[in-house]
Design a protein around this motif. Structure first.
Motif, short mmCIF file in Angstrom:
data_model
loop_
_atom_site.label_atom_id
_atom_site.label_comp_id
_atom_site.label_asym_id
_atom_site.label_seq_id
_atom_site.Cartn_x
_atom_site.Cartn_y
_atom_site.Cartn_z
N VAL A 79 -18.71 36.05 -19.25
CA VAL A 79 -20.81 36.39 -20.26
C VAL A 79 -19.97 36.84 -20.89
CG1 VAL A 79 -22.03 37.55 -18.72
CG2 VAL A 79 -21.26 36.04 -17.63
N ILE A 80 -19.36 38.03 -20.90
CA ILE A 80 -18.80 38.59 -22.41
C ILE A 80 -18.91 38.26 -23.78
CG2 ILE A 80 -17.18 41.20 -22.78
CD1 ILE A 80 -17.01 41.69 -19.67
N THR A 81 -17.28 37.22 -23.63
CA THR A 81 -17.76 36.27 -24.56
C THR A 81 -18.66 35.47 -25.07
OG1 THR A 81 -16.63 34.70 -23.13
CG2 THR A 81 -15.11 35.99 -24.16
N SER A 82 -20.42 35.53 -24.07
CA SER A 82 -21.85 35.30 -24.88
C SER A 82 -22.00 35.70 -25.51
CB SER A 82 -22.13 34.44 -23.55
OG SER A 82 -22.61 35.59 -23.11
N LEU A 89 -26.37 42.54 -26.21
CA LEU A 89 -25.47 42.19 -24.80
C LEU A 89 -26.88 43.00 -23.81
CD1 LEU A 89 -22.19 44.40 -24.19
CD2 LEU A 89 -24.50 45.06 -22.77
N ASP A 90 -26.89 42.04 -22.92
CA ASP A 90 -27.06 41.89 -21.81
C ASP A 90 -26.89 42.31 -20.59
OD1 ASP A 90 -29.11 41.54 -20.15
OD2 ASP A 90 -29.88 39.17 -20.88
N VAL A 91 -27.43 43.81 -20.27
CA VAL A 91 -26.63 44.42 -19.28
C VAL A 91 -26.44 44.10 -17.72
CG1 VAL A 91 -26.81 46.65 -17.67
CG2 VAL A 91 -26.37 46.81 -20.25
N GLY A 92 -27.96 43.11 -17.95
CA GLY A 92 -28.23 42.48 -16.06
C GLY A 92 -27.60 41.49 -16.21
N LYS A 93 -27.27 40.73 -17.36
CA LYS A 93 -25.94 39.23 -17.18
C LYS A 93 -25.24 39.44 -16.31
CE LYS A 93 -27.74 35.71 -20.58
NZ LYS A 93 -27.32 34.75 -21.56
N ARG A 150 -15.16 44.01 -30.61
CA ARG A 150 -15.73 42.84 -30.75
C ARG A 150 -17.20 43.04 -31.18
NH1 ARG A 150 -18.06 38.84 -28.62
NH2 ARG A 150 -17.79 39.88 -26.81
N LEU A 151 -18.05 43.75 -30.05
CA LEU A 151 -19.54 43.74 -30.28
C LEU A 151 -20.02 44.73 -31.37
CD1 LEU A 151 -19.82 44.03 -26.44
CD2 LEU A 151 -20.20 41.54 -28.16
N GLY A 152 -19.02 45.25 -32.17
CA GLY A 152 -19.84 46.47 -33.46
C GLY A 152 -19.65 47.71 -32.39
N GLN A 190 -25.80 50.42 -16.67
CA GLN A 190 -26.73 51.48 -17.67
C GLN A 190 -25.85 52.56 -17.75
OE1 GLN A 190 -30.45 51.54 -16.50
NE2 GLN A 190 -31.60 49.32 -17.47
N MET A 191 -25.06 53.01 -16.82
CA MET A 191 -24.73 54.50 -16.88
C MET A 191 -23.49 53.66 -18.02
SD MET A 191 -23.93 57.09 -14.32
CE MET A 191 -22.55 56.15 -13.14
N VAL A 192 -22.62 53.19 -17.56
CA VAL A 192 -21.42 52.68 -18.41
C VAL A 192 -21.78 52.86 -19.87
CG1 VAL A 192 -19.73 51.05 -18.40
CG2 VAL A 192 -20.25 52.14 -17.32
N MET A 193 -22.79 51.91 -20.45
CA MET A 193 -22.96 51.66 -21.59
C MET A 193 -23.91 53.04 -22.41
SD MET A 193 -22.61 48.55 -22.32
CE MET A 193 -22.84 48.47 -23.69
N ALA A 194 -24.17 53.39 -21.74
CA ALA A 194 -24.75 54.91 -21.97
C ALA A 194 -23.18 55.78 -23.01
CB ALA A 194 -25.09 55.99 -21.33
N ASN A 195 -21.89 55.58 -22.59
CA ASN A 195 -20.78 55.55 -23.25
C ASN A 195 -20.39 54.67 -24.15
OD1 ASN A 195 -19.52 58.28 -21.30
ND2 ASN A 195 -20.28 56.46 -20.20
N VAL A 196 -21.48 54.03 -24.57
CA VAL A 196 -20.90 53.26 -25.33
C VAL A 196 -22.59 53.28 -27.30
CG1 VAL A 196 -20.30 50.53 -26.66
CG2 VAL A 196 -20.00 51.19 -24.39
N ALA A 197 -21.96 53.10 -27.90
CA ALA A 197 -22.74 53.77 -28.94
C ALA A 197 -22.39 52.73 -30.35
CB ALA A 197 -22.16 55.01 -30.12
N PRO A 198 -23.30 52.43 -31.43
CA PRO A 198 -23.55 51.91 -32.18
C PRO A 198 -22.24 52.63 -32.88
CG PRO A 198 -25.15 51.58 -32.45
CD PRO A 198 -24.30 52.72 -31.50
N LYS A 199 -20.89 51.12 -33.65
CA LYS A 199 -20.18 51.58 -34.92
C LYS A 199 -20.79 52.64 -36.19
CE LYS A 199 -16.19 49.81 -34.53
NZ LYS A 199 -15.46 49.53 -34.60
#
Length: 201
Positions: A79-82, A89-93, A150-152, A190-199
């Motif tokens: 899933v992550i490599t897709s 990036l689809d948090v739902g997936k 890898r996802l930037g 979603q809460m976890v992804m709030a700690n990821v920002a675009p480079k």
């Protein structure tokens, strides 16, 4: 003509069946309540097979946990490599895969809780396994860092801290989703992804 099994393959097959049975029994009865006789019966072997393949009940339990954790993490790899970048990036997936892994019941989370309780109640085991636990956290932190880069993206908190939070929260999210019938996988991610920002460019 029937395929001839090597000794190594027979040993691996036996160990796999014993681990499957132990995972089932430990999850349902807990570490303290699980008897080696019950595990051997479920696997279709004698208690001696457990001793010869794993040694003690504790060693068998730790082998179950190690395999369980690796399988869980490996299940997210495709899933992550897709995903090609943060925008797609689809948090739902990710949430759906997490749900699929636990849909059959809360046994998976119960097993994780049993491990946490085992460590809490056994200071000697906690000390003995501290290096292994730190290695698991470091491995997960590297996994997170690799995929975020890898996802930037860039992490807004240290990868090690995020890895610790993910490990600590995993069983709670799963068990409470089952207890209350309210799916928490998506909101938590979603809460976890709030700690990821675009480079920054």
């Amino acid at each position: 003509m029937a395929e001839r099994w090597t000794r190594q393959r027979r040993v691996e097959h036996t160990r796999s069946l014993l681990l499957d049975a132990a995972e089932e029994v430990f999850a349902k009865q807990g570490f303290g309540g699980a008897a080696l006789e019950d595990i051997a019966d479920v696997a279709g072997y004698t208690r001696g097979a457990i001793y010869s393949n794993f040694g003690t009940k504790e060693d068998l339990f730790l082998a179950v946990i190690e395999r369980h954790q690796k399988r869980f993490l490996d299940s997210f790899a495709d899933v992550i490599t897709s995903f090609e970048d943060l925008d797609n990036l689809d948090v739902g997936k990710l949430a759906e895969r997490w749900r699929e892994l636990t849909i059959s019941g809360p046994d998976s989370a119960a097993l994780g809780y049993e491990f946490s309780l085992f460590l809490l109640r056994n200071p000697d085991a906690r000390e003995r396994l501290s290096a292994q636990r730190e290695e698991t956290i470091a491995s997960l932190a590297e996994y997170i860092t690799t995929h975020v880069e890898r996802l930037g993206g860039t992490l807004l908190m240290p990868a090690q801290a995020l890895a610790r939070l993910l490990i600590a929260a995993n069983e709670g999210i799963t068990i409470n989703s089952h207890i209350d019938g309210v799916e928490l996988y998506g909101p938590y991610l979603q809460m976890v992804m709030a700690n990821v920002a675009p480079k920054p460019h």
